[in-house]
Design a protein around this motif. Structure first.
Motif, PDB file in Angstrom:
ATOM      1  N   PHE A  83     -10.947   2.995  -9.055  1.00 55.47           N
ATOM      2  CA  PHE A  83     -11.628   2.904 -10.339  1.00 55.47           C
ATOM      3  C   PHE A  83     -10.861   3.599 -11.453  1.00 55.47           C
ATOM      4  CE2 PHE A  83     -14.609   2.644  -6.898  1.00 55.47           C
ATOM      5  CZ  PHE A  83     -15.338   1.518  -7.207  1.00 55.47           C
ATOM      6  N   GLY A  84      -9.668   4.127 -11.111  1.00 59.27           N
ATOM      7  CA  GLY A  84      -8.806   4.684 -12.142  1.00 59.27           C
ATOM      8  C   GLY A  84      -9.072   6.138 -12.466  1.00 59.27           C
ATOM      9  N   GLY A  85      -8.013   6.821 -12.907  1.00 64.29           N
ATOM     10  CA  GLY A  85      -8.161   8.165 -13.448  1.00 64.29           C
ATOM     11  C   GLY A  85      -8.338   9.289 -12.450  1.00 64.29           C
ATOM     12  N   ARG A  86      -8.353   8.968 -11.175  1.00 66.03           N
ATOM     13  CA  ARG A  86      -8.563  10.011 -10.177  1.00 66.03           C
ATOM     14  C   ARG A  86      -7.478  10.000  -9.129  1.00 66.03           C
ATOM     15  NH1 ARG A  86     -14.112  11.454 -10.543  1.00 66.03           N
ATOM     16  NH2 ARG A  86     -15.157   9.786 -11.641  1.00 66.03           N
ATOM     17  N   GLY A  87      -7.226  11.176  -8.548  1.00 73.93           N
ATOM     18  CA  GLY A  87      -6.290  11.267  -7.439  1.00 73.93           C
ATOM     19  C   GLY A  87      -4.936  11.752  -7.900  1.00 73.93           C
ATOM     20  N   ASN A  88      -4.127  12.225  -6.935  1.00 67.90           N
ATOM     21  CA  ASN A  88      -2.799  12.694  -7.301  1.00 67.90           C
ATOM     22  C   ASN A  88      -1.785  12.256  -6.257  1.00 67.90           C
ATOM     23  OD1 ASN A  88      -2.630  14.719  -5.157  1.00 67.90           O
ATOM     24  ND2 ASN A  88      -4.259  15.730  -6.320  1.00 67.90           N
ATOM     25  N   LEU A  89      -0.519  12.416  -6.595  1.00 70.06           N
ATOM     26  CA  LEU A  89       0.545  11.880  -5.757  1.00 70.06           C
ATOM     27  C   LEU A  89       0.704  12.664  -4.464  1.00 70.06           C
ATOM     28  CD1 LEU A  89       2.479   9.465  -6.266  1.00 70.06           C
ATOM     29  CD2 LEU A  89       1.076  10.101  -8.185  1.00 70.06           C
ATOM     30  N   ILE A  90       0.289  13.929  -4.451  1.00 69.63           N
ATOM     31  CA  ILE A  90       0.374  14.698  -3.201  1.00 69.63           C
ATOM     32  C   ILE A  90      -0.587  14.098  -2.188  1.00 69.63           C
ATOM     33  CG2 ILE A  90       0.012  16.958  -2.164  1.00 69.63           C
ATOM     34  CD1 ILE A  90       0.909  18.205  -4.759  1.00 69.63           C
ATOM     35  N   GLY A  91      -1.778  13.766  -2.665  1.00 65.34           N
ATOM     36  CA  GLY A  91      -2.745  13.104  -1.796  1.00 65.34           C
ATOM     37  C   GLY A  91      -2.203  11.783  -1.290  1.00 65.34           C
ATOM     38  N   ALA A  92      -1.583  11.017  -2.204  1.00 66.02           N
ATOM     39  CA  ALA A  92      -1.025   9.725  -1.803  1.00 66.02           C
ATOM     40  C   ALA A  92       0.038   9.911  -0.722  1.00 66.02           C
ATOM     41  CB  ALA A  92      -0.427   9.020  -3.020  1.00 66.02           C
ATOM     42  N   PHE A  93       0.828  11.007  -0.842  1.00 69.01           N
ATOM     43  CA  PHE A  93       1.821  11.305   0.187  1.00 69.01           C
ATOM     44  C   PHE A  93       1.133  11.533   1.525  1.00 69.01           C
ATOM     45  CE2 PHE A  93       4.575  14.433   2.409  1.00 69.01           C
ATOM     46  CZ  PHE A  93       5.664  13.608   2.603  1.00 69.01           C
ATOM     47  N   GLY A  94       0.008  12.238   1.470  1.00 65.86           N
ATOM     48  CA  GLY A  94      -0.783  12.431   2.680  1.00 65.86           C
ATOM     49  C   GLY A  94      -1.208  11.091   3.270  1.00 65.86           C
TER      50      GLY A  94
END
Lengths: 343, 358, 514
Positions: free
Chosen positions: B279-290
Motif C-alpha cells: 500500500f506504499g510508504g512503509r517498510g525499509n530495505l533492511i527488512g527487504a534484505f531479510g
C-alpha cells in the motif's frame, strides 16, 4: 458535451474502420491471395482459442475485475490432460510421456472443465471474501499454475493426444474447422446470455457501480465469483481446443495470451473500469488482432517484428482506453458538480 | 506527550517480524538436515538468490512509492538475452559480434533503464494504470525475448562478463584439500542493499519516495514532484533488473529465453514479507534484505531436504499469499488503531467511522 | 486598495455563484480581520461550502471581488490561494500517515549534511523547535498514524502555518473529538489567534461558535443574513437567523392509519446510536433529524442491511425483522433511498430502464429465466409516466439526467418493490426547487397508498411540510418528538433540539456554553 459525445461515438466505432483499413493494407501488400477463403479460415482459426479466452476475460472485465490467471489455467490444464491421457514413456531429450494411467478423454475433458471452473472459484473467493486485489491474486495464480505445469512436465513436451480428444481443436466439418464453428456459436450464446439473462444485468451493474448494485439488492460478491468461474471454464475450453489442435502439450502454451485477451476486449470497446462493453464488441477486437497476426505471417515478417507490432497495438489500445475513460469521467463530472453541498 | 505503548510495541514487532522468520527458518532446516548448516551452503544462499535480490531492491523502490513494477522479471530476461546475443560467438547462439564485455554490460544497463523510463513515463504522463502498464510490459518483453533469441540458450559468455555473477572473490581452504569459493555476487548483493538503504533512508530523494507513497496529494502539496519521483523510481527498477540479468547470466554462463521467468512472484513475496507494504510508504530495505535471506534459506533448505518440486512450488505460492495477507492485516490493523482512538475519544460523534476505513 | 485598514486579511465582496438550476450564492460579503476567529454558520445548502470553495480557488465566481491582504484577485486558482496564505483544514485530516511528525513538517525540505545525506538529528531538532514556537509539544519521532485525532488536527494547522498561511479555514474540526480534546484544540487556536493568525470556523455545533468565535456570519439559502458580534447573540437568536421566517415548502393531508408497520425497540450500536425506539404507522410520514454523527444516518443504513445493526428489536408489519443485506430488506418490504445517489443510488453509465428494474428483476423473468423485455418495458413506462421522469428515452444513461430526475429514478426503483416501509435519506439534497416539490408529491402519494415513510433529513423546513411527526436524535439518542400542528412544532424549537437543547430550557443550554 456534444464534442465529447461525437468523440465517444467515433471512439466506440473506430474498430470497424481500422479493421477495414488493415484488410485493405494487407490486400495491397500481399495481393488477392489475402482475400481467399483459406485466409479467412486461418484468421478464424487464430481467433478461436483467443476468442474463447476473450469471452471469459470480457465477462470478468464487465464485472470490474481482471482475470490474468487464464493463461496459467491453459498452461496447467493442457499439461495435466496430456499427462493423464498419454502412456508412460521414459523421458528422452525434451520429450516425455504421461503418468501411465491412460485415462479416457471422456473422463479427462469433464475433469478439465471442472478444474478450470474450480480455479476460477478460488480466484473469486480470494478476491471477494478476503478482499485481495484482483490483479495480484490472478497474476499470482497465473504464475503459480504455470509453475505447477512445469513441475508436472519438467519442461518437456508430451506428444500424441488421443483422437477422441482432438475433435474439438483439430476436427473439421467439410472445410470448416470445428473449433471455428464452436467459437462463433459461443460468441453468439454469450452475447445473448450477457444481454438478456439476469446474470448479465447484474454483471453490468456490479461492474459499473458495486455499491449501488448492492443497494439495489444484488450480491456483488456472488456475481464477481461467478464471473471468475466463467473465466476459468472458458480457459479450460481453450485448453481443450488448443491441445486438440496441436496434439502435443507444450508447457509454454498460452503464454502471453492474457494480455491479448485484455487488448481484444479493450479494442472492442470493453471498458477496463467495468460495466461497459459487449461480447460482440470483444469479438471485433479478436478479429482485428487475428487479421494482423495472419497478415504479418503471410508477409513472412520476422517473428521479432510481429511481437513488436502486437505489443504496439496492445499499448495503443490500452492508452486509447485510458484517454476514453478520462473523457467519460469528464462528461459525468459535468453532472456530478451539481451543487451538492456537504457541510 | 504520553506515548501509546501498545501501539509502539506492535509497530516494533511488525517492523522486525522478518528476522524472527529468518532465525526460525535457519533453526528448522538445521534440525531437519545435517547438510544444511555447512559453510558451503551458507555462502551459497546469497549467491543463489543474487538475481532475485536485485529485483527485490528495484521492486521495493517502486512499492515504497505505492506503485508496482511487474515487468522487472522480463526486463531481466530481455537485457540478459540482448547482452548474450552481442557477446557470444555465432556457434554458441550469439550474433557473432563478440563485442567488448564492458560495452555489453553498459548496453544492458542502458536498455534496462530505457524500459524503466518507458514504464514511468506512460504511468505518470499518460495516466496508465501501473498494474496494466507493467503487466503489458511483462508480457511484451517476454515475447520479444523469445523472438530475438535463437529459440534456445546462448552460451559461453566472456569471463569478464561472468565475473560479477559467477566469479569467486577469494578461496578459503576448507581442510580436506578443497577450497571454498566465496562468490563475488554475495558481496555485490550486500553492497547493493547498503547503497539502497542509504538512498532510501538518508537522501531527500529517498524520503520523497516515502512521502509520495504515503500520501501523494500531501506530498505534492509539500512541493514534491511526484511524477518525477515515480519516473526515476521506475528507471532504478529497470537498472536493477538489468543488473539481475547480469548476475544471472554470469552465474549460468548463458542466457535463455526463460531467464527470469516467474521470478516476479518470489520478488513480491520477499519484499512484502520483508515489510515493504503493497500500500506504499512503509517498510525499509533492511527488512527487504531479510525477505531475500528468508527466500534463499527456504529455497536451499527445501532443495537439500529433497522436497518434491511440486510442493516447493506450492509452498512458494502459499508464502506469497501469507505475505500479502500479513501486509493487508498490518495496514488494516494500523488504520483501525487510529480509528479506535477516534472512537475512544468520543462515544458518539464521528461520521460513519467504519465506512471511511474501508 | 490601500484605503483598507491594514489588519483586514480577507475581504470578499458581493460574491455570487450560480449552478445549473440553483443560485448557490447571491451577493455575499465576508470580511476577516487579523487575529480573528470568524464563525460561518448556516443550514446544509446555505452556501458555506461553495463560499469556501471559491475562496480556495476550487470554483470560479460569477461576480464579486476577492481581496486578500489588500490585493485584489479576480479569479483565484488553488495555487494562488495557497500562496496568498489561505489554508484549509478538513474534518478528517489526511497526512503522510506512515511517516514521522518531523517528516510531515519538513516534507520536501529535509536538512542535509555536507555529504548530501539527510541529517536526521537536525531534522528532528528543527521540527521540534518549529512546533515549540507555536506552543505545540509533540514527539516529532512518532509516526503520524500513532497520534490522536486532535493532535493530527493541530499538526495540520501547524503545518499550514509553516507554509506561511495567515488565514486558516477549519471545517467542523471538533466533530470527532471528546470534550477534553476540544479544550486542547481551542486553547491552541486561541494562542495562535494571539499571534495574529485568522480563522474561519465552520461548525454545526453552535455552542462551539459561541465559545470560540469573535464574529459570526450567517448564510441562508445562498444569501448573507448578516455578520454579528458573537457577544450580541444567543443560541435561539442565532437559530432564528439561520432559519428565517417560516415558509412551508409544502403542506400535506395526513393519511396516517392506525396499523404500525415499523417498530424499533431499544436498538443500540456502540459508537453510533443507543436505545433507539420509535414506530412508523401505515401511511405515516415520520421525519428523523440530527447533526452529523447523531446516529440518524447510521440508523437508516443499518435498518437496510448496509451496516451492522447492533442489538435491539425491529418489527416490520408485526413480524420480527432482520436484514443482513439490502436484498433481504427489499424482499421483506423495507426500501431505502441513500443519501449519496451517485455512489449508492444509481449505476450512472447504465440506462434509465435498467436502473428502474434492478430491484425487481426476478419478477420480470420469462420461462427461459431471461429478462422479458415486454414486462420490463411495461414497468418502466408506468413509472416514467407516474413519476414524470424527464428523459430522452428509457435507454438514456441515467448519469446524464438532472438531479431531480435521477432521484425520481431511484424512487421508481424502490416503489417497484412495493415496500411497506420506505426510508429516505436526504431525498431532496442537491436538486432544484421544482424537483423538490415533485419529490414531496411522490412521498405524499406513496404514503397515501399505505406505505410508512421515514425521512432522515437535516432540512427542518422540508420535514415540517411533509411529516406527521418529527423525531430528533442527539448524540445517538432520540431526544425530542414534535407532532405536526402542535404549537411548539416550530423550526426554531426543532433546530434547538437538534443542537442538543430543548424548548423548555434553552436559557440553560445557552448558559452552559457561553
Amino acid at each position: 458535451m456534444t464534442k465529447g459525445k461525437w468523440l465517444q461515438f467515433i471512439l466506440d466505432r473506430m474498430i470497424w474502420l481500422i479493421l477495414i483499413l488493415v484488410v485493405i493494407f494487407f490486400t495491397i501488400r500481399i495481393g488477392g491471395k489475402f482475400l481467399s477463403g483459406t485466409t479467412l479460415i486461418n484468421v478464424l482459426l487464430h481467433a478461436s482459442v483467443l476468442g474463447v479466452l476473450t469471452i471469459g476475460q470480457t465477462i470478468c472485465l464487465l464485472s470490474g475485475n481482471f482475470d490474468l490467471s487464464a493463461e496459467g489455467i491453459v498452461s496447467l490444464l493442457t499439461v495435466l490432460a496430456a499427462w493423464l491421457m498419454l502412456p508412460y514413456r521414459e523421458m528422452t531429450l525434451a520429450q516425455a510421456g504421461g503418468i501411465g494411467w491412460e485415462l479416457s478423454p471422456y473422463i479427462v475433458i469433464p475433469l478439465m472443465l471442472v478444474l478450470g471452473t474450480f480455479i476460477g472459484w478460488i480466484n473469486g473467493i480470494l478476491i471477494t471474501r478476503l478482499r485481495m486485489n484482483n490483479f495480484i491474486v490472478t497474476l499470482a495464480m497465473q504464475l503459480f499454475l504455470r509453475g505447477i505445469a512445469y513441475v508436472i512436465s519438467l519442461g518437456a513436451i508430451m506428444p500424441g493426444t488421443p483422437k477422441d480428444f482432438n475433435w474439438l481443436g483439430g476436427g473439421r466439418i467439410g472445410a470448416i474447422p470445428v473449433s471455428v464453428i464452436f467459437t462463433l456459436i459461443l460468441f453468439l450464446v454469450f452475447e445473448f446470455f450477457v444481454r438478456y439473462a439476469r446474470f448479465g444485468r447484474e454483471l453490468y451493474a456490479v461492474g459499473a457501480n458495486r455499491d449501488a448494485a448492492r443497494a439495489s439488492g444484488f450480491n456483488p460478491e456472488k456475481t464477481v465469483t461467478q464471473a471468475y468461474m466463467i473465466g476459468g471454464f472458458m480457459a479450460a475450453l481453450a485448453a481443450w481446443m488448443l491441445l486438440g489442435r496441436l496434439e502435443v502439450s507444450v508447457p509454454t502454451l498460452g503464454q502471453g495470451m492474457t494480455l491479448e485477451t485484455v487488448a481484444s476486449a479493450v479494442i472492442g470497446g470493453v471498458a477496463l473500469s467495468g460495466g461497459s462493453g459487449s461480447i460482440m464488441g470483444a469479438f471485433s477486437g479478436v478479429l482485428l488482432l487475428s487479421v494482423v497476426d495472419t497478415g504479418l505471417n503471410m508477409m513472412e515478417v520476422d517473428p521479432f517484428w510481429i511481437t513488436g507490432v502486437r505489443g504496439l497495438i496492445i499499448l495503443v489500445a490500452l492508452l486509447l482506453e485510458v484517454q476514453k475513460s478520462r473523457i467519460r469521467v469528464d462528461m459525468l463530472a459535468g453532472r456530478a458538480k451539481s451543487p451538492v453541498v456537504r457541510s | 506527550m504520553k506515548k501509546d505503548k501498545l501501539y509502539d510495541i506492535f509497530l516494533f514487532i511488525v517492523d522486525n517480524l522478518i528476522w524472527v522468520f529468518v532465525v526460525v527458518a535457519l533453526l528448522v532446516f538445521s534440525l531437519i538436515s545435517k547438510n544444511f548448516f555447512t559453510p558451503f551452503n551458507l555462502v551459497n544462499i546469497l549467491s543463489r538468490v543474487a538475481p532475485l535480490a536485485l529485483l527485490v531492491i528495484g521492486q521495493s523502490f517502486t512499492l515504497i512509492t505505492a506503485n508496482f513494477d511487474l515487468s522487472s522479471e522480463s526486463t531481466m530476461g530481455f537485457t540478459a538475452m540482448v547482452a548474450a546475443l552481442l557477446l557470444a560467438s555465432q556457434k554458441n547462439g550469439g550474433l557473432g559480434l563478440e563485442i567488448n564485455p564492458f560495452l555489453g554490460i553498459l548496453i544492458m544497463l542502458l536498455v534496462g533503464g530505457a524500459i524503466g523510463a518507458f514504464n514511468g513515463i506512460f504511468i505518470t504522463r499518460f495516466g496508465m494504470n501501473n498494474f496494466i502498464m507493467t503487466v503489458a510490459m511483462l508480457m511484451i518483453l517476454r515475447g520479444a525475448t523469445y523472438a530475438i533469441s535463437p529459440g534456445k540458450s546462448v552460451n559461453f559468455l566472456p569471463p569478464e562478463f561472468d565475473w560479477l555473477g559467477g566469479g569467486a572473490l577469494f578461496r578459503i581452504p576448507s581442510g580436506d584439500g578443497k577450497f571454498l569459493a566465496v562468490p563475488v555476487s554475495m558481496f555485490f548483493v550486500i553492497v547493493a542493499f547498503i547503497v539502497a538503504h542509504i538512498v532510501t533512508k538518508y537522501t531527500r530523494f529517498g524520503r520523497d519516495m516515502y512521502a509520495v507513497g504515503s500520501n501523494r496529494q500531501a506530498a505534492e502539496a509539500a512541493g514534491i514532484d511526484s511524477k518525477r519521483i515515480v519516473t526515476i523510481v521506475y528507471i532504478i527498477s529497470g537498472l536493477c533488473a538489468a543488473l539481475a540479468g547480469l548476475l544471472d547470466a554470469g552465474r549460468m554462463d548463458s542466457a535463455t529465453p526463460r531467464t527470469g521467468a516467474g521470478l516476479i512472484f518470489p520478488v513480491q513475496a520477499a519484499a512484502v514479507i520483508g515489510g515493504i507494504s503493497l500500500f506504499g510508504g512503509r517498510g525499509n530495505l533492511i527488512g527487504a534484505f531479510g525477505g531475500v535471506l528468508l527466500w534463499g534459506i527456504l529455497d536451499t533448505g527445501l532443495n537439500i531436504a529433497k522436497v518434491s518440486p511440486f510442493w516447493i512450488e506450492v509452498s512458494r505460492g502459499a508464502l506469497l499469499l501469507f505475505a500479502m495477507f500479513i501486509d493487508a492485516l498490518k495496514v488494516r490493523y494500523l488504520r483501525r488503531m487510529a480509528l479506535r482512538k477516534v472512537l475512544a475519544a468520543s462515544t458518539i460523534g464521528l461520521k460513519d467511522p467504519l465506512l471511511q476505513v474501508e | 486598495m490601500e484605503t483598507l485598514s491594514s489588519n483586514v486579511i480577507l475581504e470578499m465582496k458581493g460574491i455570487s455563484k450560480a449552478f445549473p438550476g440553483v443560485q448557490a450564492l447571491n451577493n455575499v460579503d465576508l470580511t476577516v480581520l487579523e487575529g480573528e476567529i470568524h464563525g460561518l454558520v448556516g443550514k446544509n445548502g446555505a452556501g458555506k461550502s461553495t463560499l469556501m470553495a471559491i475562496l480556495m480557488g476550487l470554483h470560479s465566481l460569477d461576480s464579486g471581488e476577492l481581496i486578500i491582504n489588500g490585493r485584489l484577485i479576480t479569479n483565484v486558482t488553488p495555487r494562488e490561494a495557497l500562496e496568498a496564505g489561505i489554508a484549509y483544514v478538513p474534518q478528517q485530516v489526511r497526512m503522510m500517515d506512515s511517516l514521522t511528525v518531523a517528516e510531515n513538517i519538513l516534507a520536501g525540505n529535509l536538512p542535509v549534511n555536507r555529504f548530501g545525506l539527510v541529517d536526521w538529528e537536525a531534522a528532528f531538532k528543527d521540527a521540534e523547535e518549529r512546533l515549540h514556537r507555536l506552543g505545540l509539544e509533540l514527539d516529532v519521532r512518532q509516526r503520524v498514524e500513532g497520534l490522536g485525532v486532535v493532535e493530527q488536527t493541530m499538526l495540520a494547522i501547524a503545518k499550514a502555518l509553516f507554509s506561511n498561511a495567515r488565514l486558516i479555514i477549519l471545517d467542523e474540526p471538533t466533530a470527532a473529538l471528546a470534550r477534553a480534546d476540544i479544550e486542547r484544540l481551542f486553547g491552541f487556536i486561541r494562542s495562535l489567534k494571539n499571534m495574529g493568525v485568522a480563522f474561519i470556523y465552520i461548525s454545526h455545533h453552535l455552542e462551539e461558535v459561541f465559545e470560540i468565535c469573535d464574529r459570526v456570519t450567517v448564510l441562508r439559502n445562498g444569501q448573507q443574513v448578516g455578520t454579528y458580534e458573537v457577544k450580541d447573540l444567543d443560541i435561539p437568536h442565532l437559530i432564528r437567523l439561520m432559519v428565517g421566517e417560516e415558509i412551508r415548502d409544502y403542506e400535506r393531508q395526513s393519511t396516517c392509519q392506525d396499523e404500525v408497520v415499523l417498530e424499533v425497540r431499544g436498538l443500540t450500536r456502540r459508537g453510533h446510536y443507543e436505545d433507539v425506539s420509535f414506530t412508523v404507522r401505515k401511511g405515516e410520514v415520520v421525519g428523523l433529524s440530527g447533526l452529523a454523527g447523531s446516529g440518524a444516518a447510521a440508523l437508516g443504513r443499518a435498518l437496510f442491511g448496509l451496516e451492522r445493526r447492533g442489538v435491539g428489536e425491529v418489527w416490520l408489519k408485526g413480524k420480527p425483522f432482520t436484514a443482513k443485506s439490502p436484498r433481504e430488506a427489499l424482499d421483506k418490504g423495507l426500501a431505502y433511498l441513500p443519501q449519496d445517489r451517485y455512489r449508492f443510488g444509481l449505476v450512472g453509465i447504465r440506462p434509465v430502464r435498467e436502473n428502474i428494474t434492478y430491484t425487481i428483476l426476478h419478477q420480470l423473468l420469462n420461462a427461459l429465466r431471461f429478462v422479458s423485455f415486454r414486462k420490463e418495458n411495461e414497468v418502466v413506462q408506468k413509472y416514467i409516466e407516474a413519476l414524470e421522469i424527464v428523459c430522452t428515452s428509457p435507454e438514456q444513461r441515467v448519469g446524464l439526467l438532472s438531479g431531480g430526475n435521477q432521484q425520481k429514478v431511484i424512487f421508481a426503483k424502490l416503489a417497484a418493490t412495493r415496500p411497506s416501509v420506505l426510508i429516505l435519506h436526504e431525498p431532496t439534497q442537491g436538486i432544484d426547487v421544482r424537483a423538490k416539490l415533485d419529490i414531496y408529491r411522490i412521498v405524499d402519494e406513496l404514503a397515501s397508498q399505505g406505505i410508512g415513510v421515514l425521512i432522515i433529513s437535516s432540512e427542518v423546513r422540508e420535514l415540517l411540510g411533509v411529516c406527521d411527526r418529527i423525531l430528533v436524535m442527539y448524540k445517538g439518542r432520540i431526544s425530542a418528538e414534535f407532532r405536526s400542528g402542535e404549537p411548539q412544532t416550530t423550526p426554531e424549537n426543532i433546530l434547538l433540539a437538534i443542537e442538543g437543547g430543548n424548548a423548555h430550557d434553552q436559557r440553560q443550554v445557552a448558559a452552559v456554553y457561553s
